[in-house]
Design an enzyme around this catalytic site. Structure first.
Site, PDB file in Angstrom:
ATOM      1  N   LYS A  96       0.878  -1.169   0.000  1.00  0.00           N
ATOM      2  CA  LYS A  96       0.000   0.000   0.000  1.00  0.00           C
ATOM      3  C   LYS A  96       0.914   1.217   0.000  1.00  0.00           C
ATOM      4  O   LYS A  96       1.642   1.466   0.962  1.00  0.00           O
ATOM      5  CB  LYS A  96      -0.909   0.014   1.218  1.00  0.00           C
ATOM      6  CG  LYS A  96      -1.816   1.236   1.253  1.00  0.00           C
ATOM      7  CD  LYS A  96      -2.551   1.364   2.578  1.00  0.00           C
ATOM      8  CE  LYS A  96      -3.230   2.721   2.648  1.00  0.00           C
ATOM      9  NZ  LYS A  96      -3.825   2.978   3.987  1.00  0.00           N
ATOM     10  N   GLY A 157      -8.273   8.965   9.500  1.00  0.00           N
ATOM     11  CA  GLY A 157      -8.627   9.053  10.909  1.00  0.00           C
ATOM     12  C   GLY A 157      -9.686  10.070  11.251  1.00  0.00           C
ATOM     13  O   GLY A 157     -10.023  10.251  12.421  1.00  0.00           O
ATOM     14  N   ALA A 184      -9.584   5.325   3.959  1.00  0.00           N
ATOM     15  CA  ALA A 184      -9.414   6.475   4.853  1.00  0.00           C
ATOM     16  C   ALA A 184     -10.687   7.295   5.010  1.00  0.00           C
ATOM     17  O   ALA A 184     -11.438   7.502   4.052  1.00  0.00           O
ATOM     18  CB  ALA A 184      -8.274   7.393   4.401  1.00  0.00           C
ATOM     19  N   GLY A 185     -10.909   7.758   6.225  1.00  0.00           N
ATOM     20  CA  GLY A 185     -11.999   8.663   6.530  1.00  0.00           C
ATOM     21  C   GLY A 185     -13.308   8.009   6.923  1.00  0.00           C
ATOM     22  O   GLY A 185     -14.251   8.694   7.310  1.00  0.00           O
TER      23      GLY A 185
END
Length: 257
Positions: A96, A157, A184-185
């Site tokens: 990643k 995060g 993400a998020g």
């Protein structure tokens, strides 16, 4: 079924391994989620923790595939070097790829990301790039040799969910054959379900589970949400309308003369 560099995944939840209260809770959360892939930060596991070997044994016991990441890297050189070390440690060509360009939002440096992706794919890595929903950057990453794209839903995060639905829809429409993972998020199971309803192939998350009051229960909730979103997309949902439309037929309705 969509393949990720030739690998078919039965479940579409990819889970991070950072910030859990204990290794035991991490193991239970991974099992509850049904995740077949977990992400691991080489820096965190090999440098900051002294129990890296114990962690690696735990991952092996879970029987999951490892997706190492280049978390915290801000330059192409740093990311490429970290990827090389990860391949040695975890014995996998998967990586990643993160090249961070802005500290407050942790937004990817798209220019550095494309450059690093080209270097790594030429060296035999199978790159999962953490990117934005930018269509031009997506095209450049595919040209660089990436076969999977991982656009963010919101800053890492943050738990904000899917900040740019238009952009994510456009990315899915422009690259219908490319495996796409929202990364993400994500903060709630409903966010994950929404990503799958858009036609995305998987969701990668960490903080929403690790920092929940009950990480194991939250992992199970995300697994159910992703399955529901995937099933809803397959069922071809109705398009939204601007005006109301009666759900009960009005033809033949009784009336008073």
């Amino acid at each position: 079924m969509r393949r990720f560099y030739g690998v078919e995944l039965e479940t579409r939840l990819l889970l991070g391994t950072a910030q859990y209260p204990s290794p035991a809770i991490l193991a239970r959360a991974v099992r509850a989620s049904g995740a077949e892939v977990v992400t691991v930060s080489l820096r965190r596991e090999s440098a900051e923790q002294r129990d890296g070997q114990a962690f690696w044994e735990l991952i092996r016991e879970l029987g999951v595939r490892v997706l190492p990441n280049t978390a915290g890297c801000h330059t192409v050189k740093e990311a490429v070097t970290t990827a090389h070390m990860a391949r040695e440690v975890f014995d996998t060509p998967w990586i990643k790829l993160e090249v961070i360009g802005e500290d407050d939002s942790l937004q990817p440096d798209l220019f550095g990301l494309v450059e690093a992706a080209a270097v790594l794919t030429a060296e035999g890595f199978q790159v999962f790039p953490y990117t934005t929903e930018d269509l031009v950057a997506a095209g450049r990453l595919l040209e660089a040799g990436c076969e999977v794209l991982m656009p963010w839903g919101a800053p890492i995060g943050s738990g904000l969910g899917l900040n740019n639905l238009y952009g994510l829809r456009s990315l899915r429409a422009h690259f219908p054959e490319v495996p796409l993972v929202v990364d993400a998020g994500i903060g709630l199971p409903s966010h994950a379900a929404a990503a799958m309803e858009l036609g995305y192939d998987a969701v990668l998350l960490n903080t929403a589970v690790a920092k929940a009051g009950d990480p194991v229960a939250m992992a199970a909730a995300f697994a159910q949400a992703i399955a529901a979103g995937q099933a809803a997309h397959a069922a071809d949902p109705m398009e939204p309308r601007d005006m109301a439309a009666p759900s009960t037929p009005v033809i033949g309705k009784a009336f008073l003369g």
